[in-house]
Design an enzyme around this catalytic site. Structure first.
Site, PDB file in Angstrom:
ATOM      1  N   HIS A   1       0.832  -1.203   0.000  1.00 39.84           N
ATOM      2  CA  HIS A   1       0.000   0.000   0.000  1.00 39.84           C
ATOM      3  C   HIS A   1       0.869   1.256   0.000  1.00 39.84           C
ATOM      4  CE1 HIS A   1      -3.342   2.662   1.133  1.00 39.84           C
ATOM      5  NE2 HIS A   1      -2.560   3.130   2.078  1.00 39.84           N
TER       6      HIS A   1
ATOM      7  N   HIS B   1       1.123   5.186  -2.158  1.00 38.47           N
ATOM      8  CA  HIS B   1       1.470   6.513  -1.650  1.00 38.47           C
ATOM      9  C   HIS B   1       2.721   7.124  -2.274  1.00 38.47           C
ATOM     10  CE1 HIS B   1      -1.512   7.212   1.441  1.00 38.47           C
ATOM     11  NE2 HIS B   1      -1.330   6.007   1.941  1.00 38.47           N
TER      12      HIS B   1
ATOM     13  N   GLU C   1      -6.152   8.951   0.370  1.00 36.50           N
ATOM     14  CA  GLU C   1      -6.410   7.514   0.343  1.00 36.50           C
ATOM     15  C   GLU C   1      -7.339   7.094  -0.800  1.00 36.50           C
ATOM     16  OE1 GLU C   1      -4.981   5.154   1.785  1.00 36.50           O
ATOM     17  OE2 GLU C   1      -3.933   6.104   3.449  1.00 36.50           O
TER      18      GLU C   1
ATOM     19  N   SER D   1      -3.446   0.910  -4.779  1.00 38.05           N
ATOM     20  CA  SER D   1      -2.835  -0.319  -4.252  1.00 38.05           C
ATOM     21  C   SER D   1      -3.846  -1.449  -4.147  1.00 38.05           C
ATOM     22  CB  SER D   1      -2.214  -0.047  -2.876  1.00 38.05           C
ATOM     23  OG  SER D   1      -3.201   0.349  -1.942  1.00 38.05           O
TER      24      SER D   1
END
Length: 328
Positions: A161, A166, A206, A225
């Protein structure tokens, strides 16, 4: 003035227990491995090289499954900033299907790009601690990986993730500025405002969607992700709304299923200005600014500090005017 070491000493550490419904909850070997990696993170101090993790073949195979699935979708679903940076990570940071990149090298790459750095963390932080970190251009990152039995699912952030979702965006200056804006707004905020800012973070960093060339593209790490939700978010099934922080902050959201609503940003700069306007409406006892030279936060709570800040702005404006005149 608040420095990073003072902030880091206050970061909340999470316990090493897994929820009963976690895929690895009943796997003693996995739990022991998680414990080993989180204990390594616990020893980290600001300024030290981020500890190197020797990943096992099972962990590399899990990474490989996730990596190979996602890269087939990035060209059609990821925003242009993510697509631009990803090959640079392959070239400079060891991204690829057979190797899990090390946080230390990735952090140095980000530092050179935007001033953001990674900090290893044991697990989930409180919303306040996590958002406060963004104010210092610090992103708290896990180093452990999801359970191998469900490589395309994780109930929590993991290294897939962080690194696939990110990191590419934190190398983009406009996105880095936008993310830091949320962090700066969190400093001195009330508990209620922290909850609102955390909700804004959820629907942007997010699970954010942006508009580019009349198309919708994903920029949120929770989407980039997740093979399943990345496909779903642009399928036309969920509801799309414009990004208006005051409304986003009130939106309820599920944690264990796909989002029924996404919010569309017109650009990262536009989103940053909207978050700044939202922060100005909050009741805080002081204003703050980030000093990139000292990598610290300056609390503007006196006339002298404000005047000194104004002088620095004036100097920057003179430089800007001079540059514009030379280009005319």
């Amino acid at each position: 003035m608040v420095d990073l070491d003072t902030f880091a000493d206050k970061v909340l550490e999470m316990g090493e227990e897994l929820d009963a419904d976690h895929p690895g909850a009943k796997d003693a070997a996995y739990r022991a491995r998680r414990s080993e990696i989180t204990k390594i993170a616990k020893t980290y101090k600001t300024g030290q090289p981020i500890p190197h993790i020797e990943y096992t073949q099972i962990e590399i195979d899990t990474w490989s499954t996730v990596f190979n699935k996602l890269i087939t979708m990035f060209p059609s679903h990821a925003c242009r900033e993510h697509q631009y940076v990803f090959p640079l990570l392959v070239q400079n940071c060891g991204y690829g299907p057979s190797t899990i990149p090390q946080l230390d090298g990735v952090s140095k790459f980000l530092k050179d790009c935007t001033g953001f750095t990674l900090r290893p963390v044991m697990g989930l932080l409180t919303s306040r601690d996590f958002l406060n970190g963004l104010a210092f251009r610090v992103f708290h990152s896990t180093q452990y990986i999801r359970h191998h039995s469900k490589p395309l699912y994780t109930p929590e952030p993991d290294v897939c993730h962080e690194l696939l979702g990110h990191v590419p965006l934190f190398a983009n200056p406009d996105f880095a500025d936008f993310s830091q804006e949320i962090g700066l707004a969190s400093l001195g905020a009330s508990d209620d405002d922290i909850e609102r800012l955390a909700t804004i973070y959820w629907f942007t960093v997010e699970f954010g969607i942006c508009r580019q060339d009349d198309n919708l593209r994903a920029y949120g790490a929770g989407l980039l992700s997740s093979f399943g939700e990345l496909e779903y978010c642009l399928s036309g099934k969920p509801e799309m709304r414009p990004f208006e922080p005051s409304k986003v902050a009130q939106q309820k959201y599920p944690i264990t299923e796909y989002q029924p609503v996404y919010f569309i940003a017109e650009s990262f700069k536009d989103a940053q200005m909207r978050v700044r306007e939202f922060a100005n409406s909050m009741e805080r006892p002081f204003s703050v600014r980030y000093n990139a030279y000292t990598e610290s936060i300056e609390i503007l709570d006196s006339k002298e500090k404000v005047l000194r800040y104004a002088q620095s702005i004036k100097s920057d404006m003179l430089t800007l005017v001079d540059a514009l005149e030379k280009l005319a």
